[in-house]
Design a protein around this motif. Structure first.
Motif, PDB file in Angstrom:
ATOM      1  N   LEU A  64       0.861  -1.052  -0.098  1.00 15.61           N
ATOM      2  CA  LEU A  64       0.051  -0.247   0.015  1.00 15.61           C
ATOM      3  C   LEU A  64       0.376   1.418  -0.097  1.00 15.61           C
ATOM      4  CD1 LEU A  64      -2.536  -0.963   2.634  1.00 15.61           C
ATOM      5  CD2 LEU A  64      -2.997  -1.560   0.093  1.00 15.61           C
ATOM      6  N   SER A  65       0.400   1.966  -0.482  1.00 17.18           N
ATOM      7  CA  SER A  65       1.171   3.752  -0.310  1.00 17.18           C
ATOM      8  C   SER A  65      -0.193   4.233  -0.875  1.00 17.18           C
ATOM      9  CB  SER A  65       2.274   2.998  -1.749  1.00 17.18           C
ATOM     10  OG  SER A  65       2.295   3.534  -2.988  1.00 17.18           O
ATOM     11  N   TRP A  66       0.743   5.798  -0.181  1.00 16.57           N
ATOM     12  CA  TRP A  66      -0.323   7.231  -0.549  1.00 16.57           C
ATOM     13  C   TRP A  66       0.342   8.112  -0.084  1.00 16.57           C
ATOM     14  CZ3 TRP A  66      -0.579   3.622   3.878  1.00 16.57           C
ATOM     15  CH2 TRP A  66       0.241   4.386   5.244  1.00 16.57           C
ATOM     16  N   GLN A  67      -0.381   9.471  -0.564  1.00 18.73           N
ATOM     17  CA  GLN A  67       0.314  11.067  -0.795  1.00 18.73           C
ATOM     18  C   GLN A  67      -0.440  11.493   0.818  1.00 18.73           C
ATOM     19  OE1 GLN A  67       1.739  12.915  -3.936  1.00 18.73           O
ATOM     20  NE2 GLN A  67       3.289  11.300  -3.991  1.00 18.73           N
ATOM     21  N   ALA A  68      -0.428  12.057   2.215  1.00 15.47           N
ATOM     22  CA  ALA A  68      -0.992  13.508   2.456  1.00 15.47           C
ATOM     23  C   ALA A  68       0.406  14.651   2.975  1.00 15.47           C
ATOM     24  CB  ALA A  68      -1.435  12.256   3.937  1.00 15.47           C
ATOM     25  N   ASN A  69      -0.441  15.124   2.924  1.00 16.50           N
ATOM     26  CA  ASN A  69       0.453  16.776   3.468  1.00 16.50           C
ATOM     27  C   ASN A  69       1.773  16.321   2.842  1.00 16.50           C
ATOM     28  OD1 ASN A  69      -2.119  16.369   5.165  1.00 16.50           O
ATOM     29  ND2 ASN A  69      -1.030  14.998   6.770  1.00 16.50           N
ATOM     30  N   GLY A  70       1.972  16.848   1.194  1.00 20.91           N
ATOM     31  CA  GLY A  70       2.622  16.221   0.800  1.00 20.91           C
ATOM     32  C   GLY A  70       4.180  15.649   1.599  1.00 20.91           C
ATOM     33  N   LEU A  71       3.475  14.360   2.063  1.00 19.67           N
ATOM     34  CA  LEU A  71       4.464  14.200   2.200  1.00 19.67           C
ATOM     35  C   LEU A  71       4.302  12.239   1.688  1.00 19.67           C
ATOM     36  CD1 LEU A  71       4.958  13.835   6.304  1.00 19.67           C
ATOM     37  CD2 LEU A  71       6.784  14.836   4.367  1.00 19.67           C
ATOM     38  N   SER A  72       4.968  10.986   1.421  1.00 18.97           N
ATOM     39  CA  SER A  72       4.116   9.936   0.687  1.00 18.97           C
ATOM     40  C   SER A  72       4.633   8.672   1.596  1.00 18.97           C
ATOM     41  CB  SER A  72       5.406   9.811  -0.464  1.00 18.97           C
ATOM     42  OG  SER A  72       5.457  10.440  -1.983  1.00 18.97           O
ATOM     43  N   TYR A  73       4.487   7.892   1.664  1.00 22.38           N
ATOM     44  CA  TYR A  73       3.778   6.764   2.888  1.00 22.38           C
ATOM     45  C   TYR A  73       3.929   5.172   2.379  1.00 22.38           C
ATOM     46  CZ  TYR A  73       2.615  10.615   6.356  1.00 22.38           C
ATOM     47  OH  TYR A  73       2.793  11.584   6.812  1.00 22.38           O
ATOM     48  N   GLY A  74       5.230   4.766   2.939  1.00 22.68           N
ATOM     49  CA  GLY A  74       4.613   2.814   1.697  1.00 22.68           C
ATOM     50  C   GLY A  74       4.191   2.400   3.009  1.00 22.68           C
ATOM     51  N   ILE A  75       3.826   0.720   2.745  1.00 19.11           N
ATOM     52  CA  ILE A  75       3.525   0.155   3.949  1.00 19.11           C
ATOM     53  C   ILE A  75       3.722  -1.334   2.551  1.00 19.11           C
ATOM     54  CG2 ILE A  75       2.986  -1.975   5.212  1.00 19.11           C
ATOM     55  CD1 ILE A  75       1.720   0.910   6.085  1.00 19.11           C
ATOM     56  N   PRO A  76       5.367  -2.320   3.589  1.00 21.34           N
ATOM     57  CA  PRO A  76       6.154  -2.857   2.745  1.00 21.34           C
ATOM     58  C   PRO A  76       5.504  -4.515   2.278  1.00 21.34           C
ATOM     59  CG  PRO A  76       7.924  -2.083   4.400  1.00 21.34           C
ATOM     60  CD  PRO A  76       5.902  -1.815   4.789  1.00 21.34           C
ATOM     61  N   ALA A  77       5.664  -3.955   0.964  1.00 19.70           N
ATOM     62  CA  ALA A  77       4.953  -5.852   0.364  1.00 19.70           C
ATOM     63  C   ALA A  77       4.823  -6.772   1.428  1.00 19.70           C
ATOM     64  CB  ALA A  77       6.010  -6.050  -1.203  1.00 19.70           C
ATOM     65  N   ARG A  78       5.948  -7.711   2.191  1.00 19.66           N
ATOM     66  CA  ARG A  78       6.167  -8.290   3.219  1.00 19.66           C
ATOM     67  C   ARG A  78       5.355  -8.753   3.550  1.00 19.66           C
ATOM     68  NH1 ARG A  78      10.289  -4.894   5.549  1.00 19.66           N
ATOM     69  NH2 ARG A  78       9.756  -4.452   7.351  1.00 19.66           N
ATOM     70  N   ILE A  79       3.699  -7.288   3.986  1.00 18.79           N
ATOM     71  CA  ILE A  79       2.828  -7.908   4.337  1.00 18.79           C
ATOM     72  C   ILE A  79       2.288  -9.298   3.969  1.00 18.79           C
ATOM     73  CG2 ILE A  79       2.660  -5.162   5.558  1.00 18.79           C
ATOM     74  CD1 ILE A  79       0.768  -4.498   3.945  1.00 18.79           C
ATOM     75  N   ASP A  80       2.117  -8.742   2.811  1.00 21.38           N
ATOM     76  CA  ASP A  80       1.070  -9.866   2.016  1.00 21.38           C
ATOM     77  C   ASP A  80       1.935 -11.854   2.927  1.00 21.38           C
ATOM     78  OD1 ASP A  80      -0.127  -8.352   0.925  1.00 21.38           O
ATOM     79  OD2 ASP A  80       1.506  -8.136  -0.990  1.00 21.38           O
ATOM     80  N   GLN A  81       2.894 -11.604   2.520  1.00 20.60           N
ATOM     81  CA  GLN A  81       3.463 -13.022   2.983  1.00 20.60           C
ATOM     82  C   GLN A  81       3.153 -13.168   4.878  1.00 20.60           C
ATOM     83  OE1 GLN A  81       5.236 -15.672   1.186  1.00 20.60           O
ATOM     84  NE2 GLN A  81       4.522 -16.677   2.795  1.00 20.60           N
ATOM     85  N   TRP A  82       2.786 -12.251   5.330  1.00 20.41           N
ATOM     86  CA  TRP A  82       2.837 -12.915   7.093  1.00 20.41           C
ATOM     87  C   TRP A  82       1.041 -12.879   7.091  1.00 20.41           C
ATOM     88  CZ3 TRP A  82       5.589  -6.834   8.759  1.00 20.41           C
ATOM     89  CH2 TRP A  82       6.566  -7.802   8.628  1.00 20.41           C
ATOM     90  N   LEU A  83       0.774 -12.493   6.256  1.00 22.92           N
ATOM     91  CA  LEU A  83      -1.039 -12.607   5.773  1.00 22.92           C
ATOM     92  C   LEU A  83      -0.654 -14.010   5.958  1.00 22.92           C
ATOM     93  CD1 LEU A  83      -2.282  -9.531   5.055  1.00 22.92           C
ATOM     94  CD2 LEU A  83      -2.728 -10.061   7.666  1.00 22.92           C
ATOM     95  N   ALA A  84      -0.479 -14.732   4.552  1.00 24.06           N
ATOM     96  CA  ALA A  84      -0.637 -15.767   4.124  1.00 24.06           C
ATOM     97  C   ALA A  84       0.381 -16.778   4.407  1.00 24.06           C
ATOM     98  CB  ALA A  84       0.172 -16.083   2.614  1.00 24.06           C
ATOM     99  N   ASP A  85       1.050 -16.147   5.866  1.00 20.27           N
ATOM    100  CA  ASP A  85       1.701 -17.188   6.915  1.00 20.27           C
ATOM    101  C   ASP A  85       0.689 -17.293   8.155  1.00 20.27           C
ATOM    102  OD1 ASP A  85       3.855 -17.807   5.230  1.00 20.27           O
ATOM    103  OD2 ASP A  85       4.752 -16.807   6.632  1.00 20.27           O
ATOM    104  N   GLY A  86      -0.812 -16.215   8.156  1.00 23.58           N
ATOM    105  CA  GLY A  86      -1.693 -16.797   9.444  1.00 23.58           C
ATOM    106  C   GLY A  86      -1.308 -15.834  10.585  1.00 23.58           C
TER     107      GLY A  86
END
Length: 190
Positions: free
Chosen positions: A69-91
């Motif tokens: 996930l990534s987004w922009q707010a208040n002139g900043l960029s924010y990102g959530i690393p893709a490794r969360i998908d593996q953690w979620l898949a691992d339960g």
């Protein structure tokens, strides 16, 4: 079995960073990963366990697919690393510091996410913002006005937003977060 994405949001000054830090170890003990966001500016991440990068580095990482996930707010960029998908898949459950404005998009990608809105009474928020010293009194009043709008909705589509009050003792808020996530049987302390 897939884990669940816990999408924590709240207005600036509500105490998200303090709550995340205080709950980090009990969450990990409950099989929940706490994600470090990638942010393009260090001043916003004061107090947050974030990864600070330049805008160019952020754009490079986004183009490479490094963010779930990534987004922009208040002139900043924010990102959530893709490794969360593996953690979620691992339960494993995964808690992220999200953005209310980005919630609908996040929910499209993660339809079963659990939205948690950290709220704080205006008096407590005003005091925290004054103590922080980043904004003028007029900017603080504008932020308080936005806080009222921010907390107005109880749902996004069919998904109910869970509210968590952080106006009082942080330990009580941590206990209530764990209770909300069914990670602890501690009584409500707020």
């Amino acid at each position: 079995m897939d884990g669940r994405l816990i999408y924590l949001m709240g207005p600036s000054g509500s105490g998200k960073d303090s709550l995340i830090e205080a709950a980090r170890e009990p969450l990990r003990a409950g099989n929940c990963e706490v994600v470090r966001r990638v942010i393009t500016r260090s001043a916003e991440s004061v107090g947050e366990d974030a990864i600070e990068v330049s805008r160019e580095e952020f754009d490079r990482r986004r183009a490479k697919g490094d963010f779930a996930l990534s987004w922009q707010a208040n002139g900043l960029s924010y990102g959530i690393p893709a490794r969360i998908d593996q953690w979620l898949a691992d339960g494993r459950d995964v808690l992220i510091n999200g953005s209310r404005a980005h919630l609908a998009e996040a929910q499209q990608r993660y339809p079963t996410l659990l939205p948690v809105l950290l709220t704080v009474k205006d008096e407590a928020l005003r005091e925290r913002l004054l103590r922080r010293g980043r904004e003028s009194p007029a900017e603080i009043e504008a932020r308080l006005h936005r806080n009222a709008l921010f907390t107005a909705d109880d749902s996004i589509g069919d998904t109910q937003i869970r509210r968590l009050d952080n106006s009082g003792d942080l330990a009580g808020t941590v206990a209530n977060l764990l209770k909300l996530l069914n990670l602890s049987a501690k009584p409500d302390q707020t």
